[in-house]
Design a protein around this motif. Structure first.
Motif: not given
Length: 160
Positions: A147-151
């Protein structure tokens, strides 16, 4: 998912969550890097470079692509590759068909160093990370990281 756009101050809970996340991941990376160095004689930077090159077609990558892949500035990578080249782990060659570019090439010695270091490194990852978590926590950790990487990827695309 909490998305408070416009709010600048962090709550105590948000700040505490951030600090424990950052401090713990830094401690984990430090411990893994120290174990890798002491057990295998290569740094975590060496390992990242060797791994990227081992997975690249022909075991070679343009220096600019390698820098992007591991998230380093090109000057940092250039200095690091110079040290690795002196140790025989990689060699640098002119890029085919482009006199301006250079490619980093994994040597047989570099491939052997990666193989020798992988088993103890995987044992350390298991001991310090995997064994500390339940299967559910491990899945949740992956979900948080993705989720952090996608953000961050979305932010990068919006800035481009």
């Amino acid at each position: 998912m909490s998305q408070r756009k416009g709010r600048t101050a962090l709550t105590r809970t948000e700040l505490d969550s951030w600090r424990v996340f950052v401090e713990t991941t830094e401690d984990l990376r430090t411990r893994l890097g120290a174990r890798l160095q002491s057990e295998s004689g290569i740094s975590s930077g060496d390992y990242r470079v060797l791994l990227e090159l081992s997975e690249a077609p022909g075991r070679r990558l343009r220096s600019s692509h390698l820098a992007d892949a591991i998230g380093w500035e090109r000057s940092r990578l250039s200095h690091h590759l110079g040290r690795m080249e002196k140790r025989g782990l990689i060699r640098r060659e002119a890029a085919a068909g482009d006199n301006r570019g250079a490619e980093a090439v994994l040597t047989d010695e570099g491939r052997d160093a990666l193989r020798r270091s992988s088993v103890p490194h995987f044992h350390a990852i298991r001991e310090l990370f995997v064994d500390a978590l339940t299967p559910e926590q491990l899945a949740a950790a992956r979900d948080v990281a993705e989720t952090l990487r996608d953000h961050l990827d979305k932010l990068d695309r919006s800035e481009a």
